[in-house]
Design an enzyme around this catalytic site. Sequence first.
Site, PDB file in Angstrom:
ATOM      1  N   SER A 294       0.803  -1.230   0.000  1.00  0.00           N
ATOM      2  CA  SER A 294       0.000   0.000   0.000  1.00  0.00           C
ATOM      3  C   SER A 294       0.835   1.280   0.000  1.00  0.00           C
ATOM      4  CB  SER A 294      -0.913   0.019   1.221  1.00  0.00           C
ATOM      5  OG  SER A 294      -0.144  -0.132   2.400  1.00  0.00           O
TER       6      SER A 294
ATOM      7  N   ASP B  67      -3.611   7.923   7.807  1.00  0.00           N
ATOM      8  CA  ASP B  67      -4.773   7.153   8.273  1.00  0.00           C
ATOM      9  C   ASP B  67      -4.407   6.109   9.326  1.00  0.00           C
ATOM     10  OD1 ASP B  67      -3.371   5.337   6.802  1.00  0.00           O
ATOM     11  OD2 ASP B  67      -4.963   4.880   5.372  1.00  0.00           O
TER      12      ASP B  67
ATOM     13  N   HIS C  72      -0.555   4.648   7.000  1.00  0.00           N
ATOM     14  CA  HIS C  72       0.096   5.278   5.841  1.00  0.00           C
ATOM     15  C   HIS C  72       0.370   6.744   6.115  1.00  0.00           C
ATOM     16  CE1 HIS C  72      -2.687   2.046   4.422  1.00  0.00           C
ATOM     17  NE2 HIS C  72      -1.531   1.595   3.978  1.00  0.00           N
TER      18      HIS C  72
END
Length: 378
Positions: free
Chosen positions: A37, A345, A348
């Site tokens: 991610s 978040d 990240h």
Amino acid sequence: MRINMLFIVALSFLVSVRSLPKKPTLKYESIFNFGDSLSDTGNFLISLGGYIPNIGRPPYGQTFFNRSTGRCSNGRLIIDFIAEASGLPYLPPYLQSARTNNSVDFKRGANFAVVGATANEFNFFKTRGLSVTLLTNKTLDVQLDWFKNLKPSLCKTKPECEKYFRKSLFFVGEIGGNDYNYPLLAFRSFKNAMDLVPFVIDKIINVTSALIDEGAVTLMVPGNFPIGCMAGLLERFNDNNGWLYDSRNQCHKPLNSLAKLHNDKLNKGLQALRLKYPHAKIMYADYYSSAMQFFNSPAKYGFTGSVLKACCGGRDGKYNAKPNVRCGETGSITCKNPSTYANWDGMHLTEAAYRHIATGLISGRFTRSVYNNSNSHL
Ligand SMILES: *[C@@H]1O[C@H](CO)[C@@H](O)[C@H](O)[C@H]1NC(C)=O
Ligand SMILES: *[C@@H]1O[C@H](CO)[C@@H](O)[C@H](O)[C@H]1NC(C)=O
Ligand SMILES: *[C@@H]1O[C@H](CO)[C@@H](O)[C@H](O)[C@H]1NC(C)=O
Ligand SMILES: *[C@@H]1O[C@H](CO)[C@@H](O)[C@H](O)[C@H]1NC(C)=O
Ligand SMILES: *[C@@H]1O[C@H](CO)[C@@H](O)[C@H](O)[C@H]1NC(C)=O
């Protein structure tokens, strides 16, 4: 009069500088990226076939793309800034080709990274008694297979491929962080995660060397972030024992030593690769030290918000990162000025933090040649 002349000269200089076409800083003609991610530009979202998870909803993407692209941030990722600096388009996600009848042109690069991806596969965890629920099975090996599938559309003959890959940059990672995150977030012991390090590194080295066998000659292999400064993990390991925290930055020391162990072993693995492939240019990207700059001295780098708190998420935990309300879900709140936050978040970082790290790579300050450990320009 003299002042006026000077002013005009200065002004015309400014105008001429501004009207010059922006020359790319980096000289690559294509970029191929593997990872999770931290660098996925849409594969995971596409892989869900229409289901929209939280990362596919606002406020993801709000700062730059004005929509949720599947990137886990408010804007651009490190790899986006690298593409910009190379004068290349943002890397199209590999899975986009299936959705658009192979009409995507990957000649200037492709992104194979997938949110939630691990270096090791499902059974690796299962046989170690770590039955974790993975978000995706698109492991590093799967991503390598995707690259092999794509390769015939990039170049045909051996000389043609050699010529083409000489101008390509391969980004292998960050990857492997999730191999630790899944067990850690599932409340497995800290030692369980530490024990995985050699196996994670073996997999990264194995795939990196397979890529060189396929033709890659310039490779950038990033290490892990200081995960002890990530809001989601800080929340999970929240503890009253002050000695667990670094007095300089309030990051979690054992978590950061896990990242350091991973990075040390990765460096050793890359040095061994160098002996195997003397013709390849293998570089290490020191994400850890680059991020540590702003965790150690947030204000100096513009992070005047709460540097260890997530900008986006629920508000009932110490770090805005309790798993009950995730960013993009009902009840989640977004900070007013994301550019002053580093944590986006919980798991990240913000575009501002990614920009800082990308700048450190492009300048060469946080990239090292594995040949002699000295700074090496991308
Ligand atoms: C996002 O919207 C802003 C304001 O409308 C615009 O300036 C910018 O170009 C948009 N960004 C993209 C990537 O479309
Ligand atoms: C892809 O091809 C199929 C079958 O030819 C067609 O029905 C579909 O509309 C095409 N999709 C796109 C995005 O072009
Ligand atoms: C991953 O693979 C395992 C084993 O085949 C399976 O049980 C699991 O559902 C898969 N996970 C996803 C997200 O596809
Ligand atoms: C990677 O690992 C696989 C399985 O262990 C092995 O067959 C393969 O030769 C390795 N590849 C390289 C390039 O080391
Ligand atoms: C280190 O190695 C790189 C790559 O071979 C080379 O470009 C650089 O000049 C070397 N630096 C030093 C200080 O030897």
